[in-house]
Design an enzyme around this catalytic site. Structure first.
Site, PDB file in Angstrom:
ATOM      1  N   SER A  69       0.862  -1.181   0.000  1.00 39.15           N
ATOM      2  CA  SER A  69       0.000   0.000   0.000  1.00 39.15           C
ATOM      3  C   SER A  69       0.898   1.231   0.000  1.00 39.15           C
ATOM      4  O   SER A  69       1.710   1.403   0.912  1.00 39.15           O
ATOM      5  CB  SER A  69      -0.905  -0.017   1.233  1.00 39.15           C
ATOM      6  OG  SER A  69      -1.688   1.158   1.270  1.00 39.15           O
ATOM      7  N   LYS A 100      -2.789   5.068  -3.044  1.00 37.63           N
ATOM      8  CA  LYS A 100      -3.786   5.895  -2.355  1.00 37.63           C
ATOM      9  C   LYS A 100      -4.110   7.093  -3.245  1.00 37.63           C
ATOM     10  O   LYS A 100      -3.193   7.703  -3.828  1.00 37.63           O
ATOM     11  CB  LYS A 100      -3.216   6.383  -1.020  1.00 37.63           C
ATOM     12  CG  LYS A 100      -3.011   5.269  -0.007  1.00 37.63           C
ATOM     13  CD  LYS A 100      -4.328   4.843   0.601  1.00 37.63           C
ATOM     14  CE  LYS A 100      -4.117   3.881   1.758  1.00 37.63           C
ATOM     15  NZ  LYS A 100      -5.385   3.444   2.352  1.00 37.63           N
ATOM     16  N   LYS A 158      -0.867  -0.937  -4.405  1.00 36.32           N
ATOM     17  CA  LYS A 158      -2.100  -0.188  -4.145  1.00 36.32           C
ATOM     18  C   LYS A 158      -1.716   1.268  -3.968  1.00 36.32           C
ATOM     19  O   LYS A 158      -0.818   1.591  -3.197  1.00 36.32           O
ATOM     20  CB  LYS A 158      -2.751  -0.766  -2.897  1.00 36.32           C
ATOM     21  CG  LYS A 158      -3.706   0.155  -2.164  1.00 36.32           C
ATOM     22  CD  LYS A 158      -4.497  -0.632  -1.135  1.00 36.32           C
ATOM     23  CE  LYS A 158      -4.731   0.173   0.127  1.00 36.32           C
ATOM     24  NZ  LYS A 158      -5.483  -0.582   1.146  1.00 36.32           N
ATOM     25  N   LYS A 194     -10.345  -6.339   7.498  1.00 41.06           N
ATOM     26  CA  LYS A 194      -9.370  -6.020   8.543  1.00 41.06           C
ATOM     27  C   LYS A 194      -9.949  -6.618   9.807  1.00 41.06           C
ATOM     28  O   LYS A 194     -11.116  -6.308  10.155  1.00 41.06           O
ATOM     29  CB  LYS A 194      -9.192  -4.508   8.682  1.00 41.06           C
ATOM     30  CG  LYS A 194      -8.510  -3.879   7.469  1.00 41.06           C
ATOM     31  CD  LYS A 194      -8.424  -2.381   7.573  1.00 41.06           C
ATOM     32  CE  LYS A 194      -7.787  -1.815   6.291  1.00 41.06           C
ATOM     33  NZ  LYS A 194      -7.928  -0.346   6.233  1.00 41.06           N
ATOM     34  N   GLY A 212      -4.586  -3.822   5.904  1.00 41.60           N
ATOM     35  CA  GLY A 212      -3.633  -3.509   6.968  1.00 41.60           C
ATOM     36  C   GLY A 212      -3.914  -2.148   7.566  1.00 41.60           C
ATOM     37  O   GLY A 212      -4.602  -1.314   6.957  1.00 41.60           O
ATOM     38  N   ASP A 249     -13.918  -1.456   2.008  1.00 39.47           N
ATOM     39  CA  ASP A 249     -13.085  -1.515   3.213  1.00 39.47           C
ATOM     40  C   ASP A 249     -13.917  -0.929   4.362  1.00 39.47           C
ATOM     41  O   ASP A 249     -14.634  -1.656   5.065  1.00 39.47           O
ATOM     42  CB  ASP A 249     -11.786  -0.722   2.952  1.00 39.47           C
ATOM     43  CG  ASP A 249     -10.884  -0.537   4.166  1.00 39.47           C
ATOM     44  OD1 ASP A 249     -11.312  -0.818   5.293  1.00 39.47           O
ATOM     45  OD2 ASP A 249      -9.737  -0.077   4.002  1.00 39.47           O
ATOM     46  N   GLU A 301     -10.777   0.690  -4.257  1.00 34.03           N
ATOM     47  CA  GLU A 301     -11.166   0.426  -2.863  1.00 34.03           C
ATOM     48  C   GLU A 301     -11.852   1.651  -2.252  1.00 34.03           C
ATOM     49  O   GLU A 301     -11.335   2.761  -2.351  1.00 34.03           O
ATOM     50  CB  GLU A 301      -9.892   0.066  -2.082  1.00 34.03           C
ATOM     51  CG  GLU A 301     -10.120  -0.312  -0.628  1.00 34.03           C
ATOM     52  CD  GLU A 301      -8.805  -0.713   0.052  1.00 34.03           C
ATOM     53  OE1 GLU A 301      -7.807  -1.008  -0.642  1.00 34.03           O
ATOM     54  OE2 GLU A 301      -8.771  -0.715   1.295  1.00 34.03           O
ATOM     55  N   ASP A 322      -6.938   3.145  -3.793  1.00 32.32           N
ATOM     56  CA  ASP A 322      -7.720   3.204  -2.546  1.00 32.32           C
ATOM     57  C   ASP A 322      -8.022   4.665  -2.239  1.00 32.32           C
ATOM     58  O   ASP A 322      -7.111   5.471  -2.029  1.00 32.32           O
ATOM     59  CB  ASP A 322      -6.936   2.571  -1.388  1.00 32.32           C
ATOM     60  CG  ASP A 322      -7.755   2.502  -0.089  1.00 32.32           C
ATOM     61  OD1 ASP A 322      -8.925   2.924  -0.091  1.00 32.32           O
ATOM     62  OD2 ASP A 322      -7.203   2.011   0.922  1.00 32.32           O
TER      63      ASP A 322
HETATM   64  O1  OSB Z   1      -7.451   2.108   3.932  1.00 25.64           O
HETATM   65  O2  OSB Z   1      -6.341   0.330   3.871  1.00 25.64           O
HETATM   66  C1  OSB Z   1      -6.493   1.454   4.322  1.00 25.64           C
HETATM   67  C2  OSB Z   1      -3.562   2.413   6.599  1.00 25.64           C
HETATM   68  C3  OSB Z   1      -4.224   3.088   7.598  1.00 25.64           C
HETATM   69  C4  OSB Z   1      -5.574   3.279   7.498  1.00 25.64           C
HETATM   70  C5  OSB Z   1      -6.286   2.764   6.409  1.00 25.64           C
HETATM   71  C6  OSB Z   1      -5.634   2.057   5.415  1.00 25.64           C
HETATM   72  C7  OSB Z   1      -4.244   1.902   5.493  1.00 25.64           C
HETATM   73  C8  OSB Z   1      -3.435   1.241   4.478  1.00 25.64           C
HETATM   74  C9  OSB Z   1      -2.088   0.704   4.917  1.00 25.64           C
HETATM   75  O3  OSB Z   1      -3.743   1.162   3.313  1.00 25.64           O
HETATM   76  C10 OSB Z   1      -1.947  -0.763   4.749  1.00 25.64           C
HETATM   77  C11 OSB Z   1      -0.725  -1.275   5.468  1.00 25.64           C
HETATM   78  O4  OSB Z   1       0.340  -1.302   4.865  1.00 25.64           O
HETATM   79  O5  OSB Z   1      -0.842  -1.662   6.649  1.00 25.64           O
HETATM   80 MG    MG Z   2      -8.529   0.955   2.529  1.00 27.06          MG
END
Ligand code: OSB
Ligand code: MG
Length: 371
Positions: free
Chosen positions: A135, A163, A161, A262, A290, A238, A213, A188
């Site tokens: 991510s 953001k 992924k 999660k 995560g 999510d 996402e 995402d």
């Molecule tokens: O939306 O998946 C998410 C981290 C913090 C809050 C939300 C998200 C995330 C990540 C990080 O995408 C994923 C990771 O590497 O742990």
């Molecule tokens: Mg997410």
């Protein structure tokens, strides 16, 4: 088994690099480690909430209150034959899923250690290794993003992924796709858009994204249904999924074709197992998300991703992605884009006691033996 006491430690851990999403930039983690004691054995769980309620309604401090005042005391005097009972005992308390999950996770680790089985084995995980994606937080420039995706590909991650947020979306994704025509990429949005942005999402369809996402509101499944019916790219939910019922309803409505589980967001391992079954039976894609976990939460994530229904790479990057030194030994490592699922009892990693102590900002214990 009966629990004798549960300790909650609040940790502050500096991250190797800041992580930016559409809702915040995180430079460190402010998290809870829940430590459950019974008959000389110790189990560990992690509370993945962040400092402020920007991702969901929970925050680190509210989880500490929920644990100390309601959740841990609810286990007083309870004989726990199987850790799946924890979520039932806690079910009268509404939501507070990340707090519940941290406690359930600690009890689950403790129970697995007593049985002499690994976490994965204790709940039917069959894989010997899990597929890993990366991510990547929001970057200032397209060049920085391209560099980050290139590094992810070189390190062996099975997908990247990216953001996104308004102003940092189509141009950035298009630049990545032009540079990496064959790489598995996805986006995402962390709920940064609305149905008014439908043209953006239809424009993304030709980028061959694995999925998008949580494009729309954090608590929505209806507008996501309208969006999914208008685009080819699979929608992955999510933030919107807090339970097995949420997953079932989203699938029934056609609001998504993929779900990110999660463990914390859905309230624990037992609920995650229910979602895995629903997705497997419905042929809906599933992967483990995560929350920038320490090794404790990461070990739980790797174990749940060992269930057969988790058929897509998860956000379960190795320790070195996040920390100068993780709180577990050995650290979580990745080979050829995979993490080996531990087979030793419980988490399968040793928690470093001294480092845990050093990183602890505050703590409290609830004695469960006195009435
Ligand atoms: O939306 O998946 C998410 C981290 C913090 C809050 C939300 C998200 C995330 C990540 C990080 O995408 C994923 C990771 O590497 O742990
Ligand atoms: Mg997410």
């Amino acid at each position: 088994m009966k629990l004798e006491s549960v300790t909650v430690r609040r940790l502050k851990m500096e991250m190797l690099s800041p992580f930016t999403t559409s809702f915040a930039t995180q430079t460190h983690r402010d998290l809870l480690i829940v430590v459950a004691h019974s008959g000389g054995d110790i189990g560990y769980g992690e509370c993945v909430a962040i400092s402020a309620p920007l991702y969901s309604e929970e925050a680190t401090s509210t989880c500490a209150v929920a644990l100390g005042e309601f959740l841990i005391p609810a286990l007083r005097g309870r004989e726990i034959a199987h850790p799946s009972e924890v979520s039932e005992i806690l079910s009268p308390f509404k939501r507070n899923n990340m707090a519940k999950s941290a406690l359930e996770g600690a009890v689950w680790d403790l129970w697995a250690k007593k049985q002499g089985v690994s976490l994965a084995e204790s709940f039917g995980g069959i894989k010997t290794a899990v597929d890993v994606g990366l991510s990547i937080g929001i970057k200032e420039t397209e060049a920085e993003l391209i560099e980050a995706v290139g590094a992810a590909v070189d390190t062996g991650y099975q997908r990247a992924k990216i953001k996104i947020a308004p102003g940092r979306d189509e141009k950035f994704l298009r630049a990545v796709r032009t540079e990496f025509p064959e790489t598995a990429i996805m986006a995402d949005a962390n709920s940064a858009y609305s149905l008014d942005d439908i043209e953006l999402f239809t424009a993304l369809d030709d980028l061959d994204l694995m999925m998008i996402e949580q494009p729309l509101a954090h608590d929505d499944i209806v507008d996501h249904r309208h969006l999914q019916s208008r685009i080819r790219t699979p929608v992955c939910l999510d933030e919107s999924i807090h339970s097995a019922d949420d997953a079932r309803q989203a699938i029934e409505l056609g609001s998504c074709r993929i779900i990110n589980v999660k463990i914390g967001r859905v309230g624990g391992i037992a609920e995650s197992q229910k979602i895995e079954k629903i997705c497997r039976e419905a042929g809906v894609g599933l992967w483990c998300g995560g929350m920038l976990e320490t090794g404790v939460g990461r070990a739980h994530n790797v174990a749940i991703a060992a269930l057969a229904g988790f058929d897509l790479p998860g956000d379960t990057a190795p320790s070195a992605r996040y920390w100068a030194e993780d709180i577990i030994d050995p650290e979580v490592v990745m080979h050829n884009g995979q993490i080996t699922v531990p087979t030793t009892p419980g988490l399968g990693y040793q928690v470093k006691g001294e480092l845990l102590e050093e990183l602890t900002v505050s703590s409290f214990s609830v004695d469960l033996e006195t009435v």
